[in-house]
Design a protein around this motif. Sequence first.
Motif, PDB file in Angstrom:
ATOM      1  N   GLY A  13      16.633  15.358 107.346  1.00  5.17           N
ATOM      2  CA  GLY A  13      17.058  16.286 106.301  1.00  5.17           C
ATOM      3  C   GLY A  13      16.986  15.644 104.928  1.00  5.17           C
ATOM      4  O   GLY A  13      16.141  14.798 104.653  1.00  5.17           O
ATOM      5  N   TYR A  14      17.908  16.022 104.040  1.00  7.61           N
ATOM      6  CA  TYR A  14      17.880  15.557 102.657  1.00  7.61           C
ATOM      7  C   TYR A  14      18.822  14.377 102.414  1.00  7.61           C
ATOM      8  O   TYR A  14      18.892  13.858 101.307  1.00  7.61           O
ATOM      9  CB  TYR A  14      18.256  16.708 101.722  1.00  7.61           C
ATOM     10  CG  TYR A  14      17.352  17.909 101.862  1.00  7.61           C
ATOM     11  CD1 TYR A  14      15.969  17.798 101.711  1.00  7.61           C
ATOM     12  CD2 TYR A  14      17.877  19.171 102.163  1.00  7.61           C
ATOM     13  CE1 TYR A  14      15.149  18.888 101.845  1.00  7.61           C
ATOM     14  CE2 TYR A  14      17.055  20.280 102.302  1.00  7.61           C
ATOM     15  CZ  TYR A  14      15.693  20.120 102.142  1.00  7.61           C
ATOM     16  OH  TYR A  14      14.869  21.212 102.283  1.00  7.61           O
ATOM     17  N   SER A  15      19.562  13.970 103.421  1.00 11.73           N
ATOM     18  CA  SER A  15      20.575  12.934 103.223  1.00 11.73           C
ATOM     19  C   SER A  15      20.004  11.524 103.235  1.00 11.73           C
ATOM     20  O   SER A  15      20.639  10.597 102.747  1.00 11.73           O
ATOM     21  CB  SER A  15      21.644  13.040 104.311  1.00 11.73           C
ATOM     22  OG  SER A  15      21.105  12.677 105.576  1.00 11.73           O
ATOM     23  N   GLY A  16      18.811  11.354 103.813  1.00 13.68           N
ATOM     24  CA  GLY A  16      18.248  10.010 103.937  1.00 13.68           C
ATOM     25  C   GLY A  16      18.676   9.302 105.206  1.00 13.68           C
ATOM     26  O   GLY A  16      18.268   8.155 105.454  1.00 13.68           O
ATOM     27  N   ALA A  17      19.480   9.952 106.030  1.00 15.12           N
ATOM     28  CA  ALA A  17      19.910   9.350 107.296  1.00 15.12           C
ATOM     29  C   ALA A  17      18.736   9.270 108.255  1.00 15.12           C
ATOM     30  O   ALA A  17      17.783  10.048 108.180  1.00 15.12           O
ATOM     31  CB  ALA A  17      21.034  10.170 107.914  1.00 15.12           C
ATOM     32  N   VAL A  18      18.816   8.314 109.189  1.00 17.72           N
ATOM     33  CA  VAL A  18      17.827   8.209 110.260  1.00 17.72           C
ATOM     34  C   VAL A  18      18.351   8.979 111.472  1.00 17.72           C
ATOM     35  O   VAL A  18      19.484   8.764 111.901  1.00 17.72           O
ATOM     36  CB  VAL A  18      17.572   6.736 110.639  1.00 17.72           C
ATOM     37  CG1 VAL A  18      16.667   6.630 111.868  1.00 17.72           C
ATOM     38  CG2 VAL A  18      16.950   5.989 109.464  1.00 17.72           C
ATOM     39  N   VAL A  19      17.550   9.894 111.981  1.00 16.75           N
ATOM     40  CA  VAL A  19      17.951  10.687 113.140  1.00 16.75           C
ATOM     41  C   VAL A  19      16.963  10.433 114.269  1.00 16.75           C
ATOM     42  O   VAL A  19      15.756  10.626 114.106  1.00 16.75           O
ATOM     43  CB  VAL A  19      18.011  12.191 112.800  1.00 16.75           C
ATOM     44  CG1 VAL A  19      18.499  12.981 114.010  1.00 16.75           C
ATOM     45  CG2 VAL A  19      18.933  12.436 111.608  1.00 16.75           C
ATOM     46  N   LEU A  20      17.492   9.983 115.394  1.00 19.39           N
ATOM     47  CA  LEU A  20      16.669   9.592 116.533  1.00 19.39           C
ATOM     48  C   LEU A  20      16.948  10.471 117.739  1.00 19.39           C
ATOM     49  O   LEU A  20      18.075  10.926 117.944  1.00 19.39           O
ATOM     50  CB  LEU A  20      16.951   8.140 116.928  1.00 19.39           C
ATOM     51  CG  LEU A  20      16.838   7.067 115.850  1.00 19.39           C
ATOM     52  CD1 LEU A  20      17.388   5.750 116.377  1.00 19.39           C
ATOM     53  CD2 LEU A  20      15.408   6.914 115.391  1.00 19.39           C
ATOM     54  N   LEU A  21      15.930  10.693 118.522  1.00 13.89           N
ATOM     55  CA  LEU A  21      16.094  11.284 119.844  1.00 13.89           C
ATOM     56  C   LEU A  21      16.127  10.123 120.831  1.00 13.89           C
ATOM     57  O   LEU A  21      15.168   9.344 120.906  1.00 13.89           O
ATOM     58  CB  LEU A  21      14.936  12.228 120.164  1.00 13.89           C
ATOM     59  CG  LEU A  21      15.011  12.981 121.498  1.00 13.89           C
ATOM     60  CD1 LEU A  21      16.197  13.940 121.492  1.00 13.89           C
ATOM     61  CD2 LEU A  21      13.709  13.717 121.773  1.00 13.89           C
ATOM     62  N   ILE A  22      17.236   9.959 121.547  1.00 15.84           N
ATOM     63  CA  ILE A  22      17.374   8.820 122.449  1.00 15.84           C
ATOM     64  C   ILE A  22      17.688   9.294 123.873  1.00 15.84           C
ATOM     65  O   ILE A  22      18.220  10.377 124.074  1.00 15.84           O
ATOM     66  CB  ILE A  22      18.456   7.826 121.978  1.00 15.84           C
ATOM     67  CG1 ILE A  22      19.858   8.435 122.140  1.00 15.84           C
ATOM     68  CG2 ILE A  22      18.214   7.388 120.546  1.00 15.84           C
ATOM     69  CD1 ILE A  22      20.978   7.425 121.956  1.00 15.84           C
ATOM     70  N   ASP A  23      17.323   8.452 124.810  1.00 16.45           N
ATOM     71  CA  ASP A  23      17.629   8.712 126.218  1.00 16.45           C
ATOM     72  C   ASP A  23      18.578   7.622 126.708  1.00 16.45           C
ATOM     73  O   ASP A  23      18.331   6.429 126.492  1.00 16.45           O
ATOM     74  CB  ASP A  23      16.355   8.707 127.055  1.00 16.45           C
ATOM     75  CG  ASP A  23      16.637   9.058 128.515  1.00 16.45           C
ATOM     76  OD1 ASP A  23      16.861  10.237 128.795  1.00 16.45           O
ATOM     77  OD2 ASP A  23      16.652   8.136 129.357  1.00 16.45           O
ATOM     78  N   ILE A  24      19.661   8.029 127.346  1.00 12.04           N
ATOM     79  CA  ILE A  24      20.656   7.081 127.852  1.00 12.04           C
ATOM     80  C   ILE A  24      20.639   7.079 129.374  1.00 12.04           C
ATOM     81  O   ILE A  24      20.758   8.135 130.015  1.00 12.04           O
ATOM     82  CB  ILE A  24      22.068   7.430 127.331  1.00 12.04           C
ATOM     83  CG1 ILE A  24      22.145   7.164 125.822  1.00 12.04           C
ATOM     84  CG2 ILE A  24      23.142   6.636 128.069  1.00 12.04           C
ATOM     85  CD1 ILE A  24      23.499   7.447 125.204  1.00 12.04           C
ATOM     86  N   GLU A  25      20.454   5.904 129.928  1.00  6.21           N
ATOM     87  CA  GLU A  25      20.520   5.704 131.378  1.00  6.21           C
ATOM     88  C   GLU A  25      21.725   4.832 131.690  1.00  6.21           C
ATOM     89  O   GLU A  25      22.046   3.899 130.940  1.00  6.21           O
ATOM     90  CB  GLU A  25      19.244   5.032 131.888  1.00  6.21           C
ATOM     91  CG  GLU A  25      18.038   5.951 131.943  1.00  6.21           C
ATOM     92  CD  GLU A  25      18.126   6.965 133.074  1.00  6.21           C
ATOM     93  OE1 GLU A  25      18.963   6.754 133.980  1.00  6.21           O
ATOM     94  OE2 GLU A  25      17.387   7.965 133.038  1.00  6.21           O
ATOM     95  N   ARG A  26      22.394   5.130 132.805  1.00  3.82           N
ATOM     96  CA  ARG A  26      23.555   4.349 133.223  1.00  3.82           C
ATOM     97  C   ARG A  26      23.421   3.970 134.695  1.00  3.82           C
ATOM     98  O   ARG A  26      22.651   4.580 135.448  1.00  3.82           O
ATOM     99  CB  ARG A  26      24.847   5.131 132.975  1.00  3.82           C
ATOM    100  CG  ARG A  26      25.006   5.584 131.527  1.00  3.82           C
ATOM    101  CD  ARG A  26      26.413   6.002 131.211  1.00  3.82           C
ATOM    102  NE  ARG A  26      27.350   4.899 131.331  1.00  3.82           N
ATOM    103  CZ  ARG A  26      28.630   4.965 130.970  1.00  3.82           C
ATOM    104  NH1 ARG A  26      29.110   6.074 130.461  1.00  3.82           N
ATOM    105  NH2 ARG A  26      29.427   3.928 131.120  1.00  3.82           N
TER     106      ARG A  26
END
Length: 256
Positions: A40-53
Motif C-alpha cells: 500500500g502507501y505506508s511503505g510497510a513490507v507485506v509478505l505471504l508466508i507459509d507456516i509449518e509446525r
Amino acid sequence: MSNHSRHQLEPKFDESLLEAAVKEWCPDADAKVINFLSGGYSGAVVLLIDIERKQKNSELPSGEVKIGTYVLKLDTNRPREGSAADEAQRHSTASEWSPEFANEHMPPLRRHFHAQDRVALLYEIAGKSFTRLVRAELIPLGPLENRLRKLSEKLLRELNKDSEISREQTVEQLMREWLSWRLEPSQAPELFALTKAVAGNQRSFVQRLHILANPIALAAPDFAGKAVKVIFRGMLHGDLHRENVFWDRPDRKSVV
C-alpha cells in the motif's frame, strides 16, 4: 530458525524481525516466504508466508498459530497522527466496536510482535483465500460502482450501527472537534502548507471538477453561528483506498 523460500523476491525485508516474531509466536515453526504483496502507501513490507509446525493442527492447543498460509506485515511502529495507538491496538478497537462487521469483513489479526521501533503483524488471509477475491481494477466500472454503494452502506449501517446522532452543533464546533490538534500550525505544518497551496486559504476550492470545502477555514469564528442539522459520530477507517479493499469475484454477490 527457519528456511525462507524466495520466489521473485527482489525487495529486501527485515529477516531478523521475521525470525524473532515467529520464534516468539511458535518456536517450533518453519516459516517460508512465498511472495511479496503490495504494502500500500505506508511503505510497510507485506509478505505471504507459509507456516509449518511439528504437530498437526488438531494436536495444537486452542489459540496456537495453526499450520497454514498467512499475511505477515513488517513495519516500523508508527502510531497514527494524534494517537499513541499502534496498528494492532487500532485493529482491536475496530473489532470491538463492531464484532459482527469485523467477523464478516476484516481479516483477523492473529499475532503481533514488537522489537524496539519495529513491529510484525500476522493476519489471516482476507476471505480465507486469494482465489476468491479480486481488486477493484479487475471489476468493470458499472458493477464496481454498485459494489461501492453497498460498501458505503455497510460502513454506515453495519460498522457504525451504534453510532451517535446529535444536533444543535455549529460548523465551527464540529470542525474544531474533528481537526483537534491539527488546527495548530506548529503541530500540523504540512497540512497548513497543503491548504495554502491547494485552497489558497479560501473556504472552498475546485479539485477534479468538484467543489470541496476547506476544513481549516470552516473552523474559523465566521461559522460559529451556522448550525449543522445532524451529526453522526462513529468509526472511520482512516486508510480506506483501493488496495485495502478486496472484493468477491463477479460470480459472487458479497463484499469482503
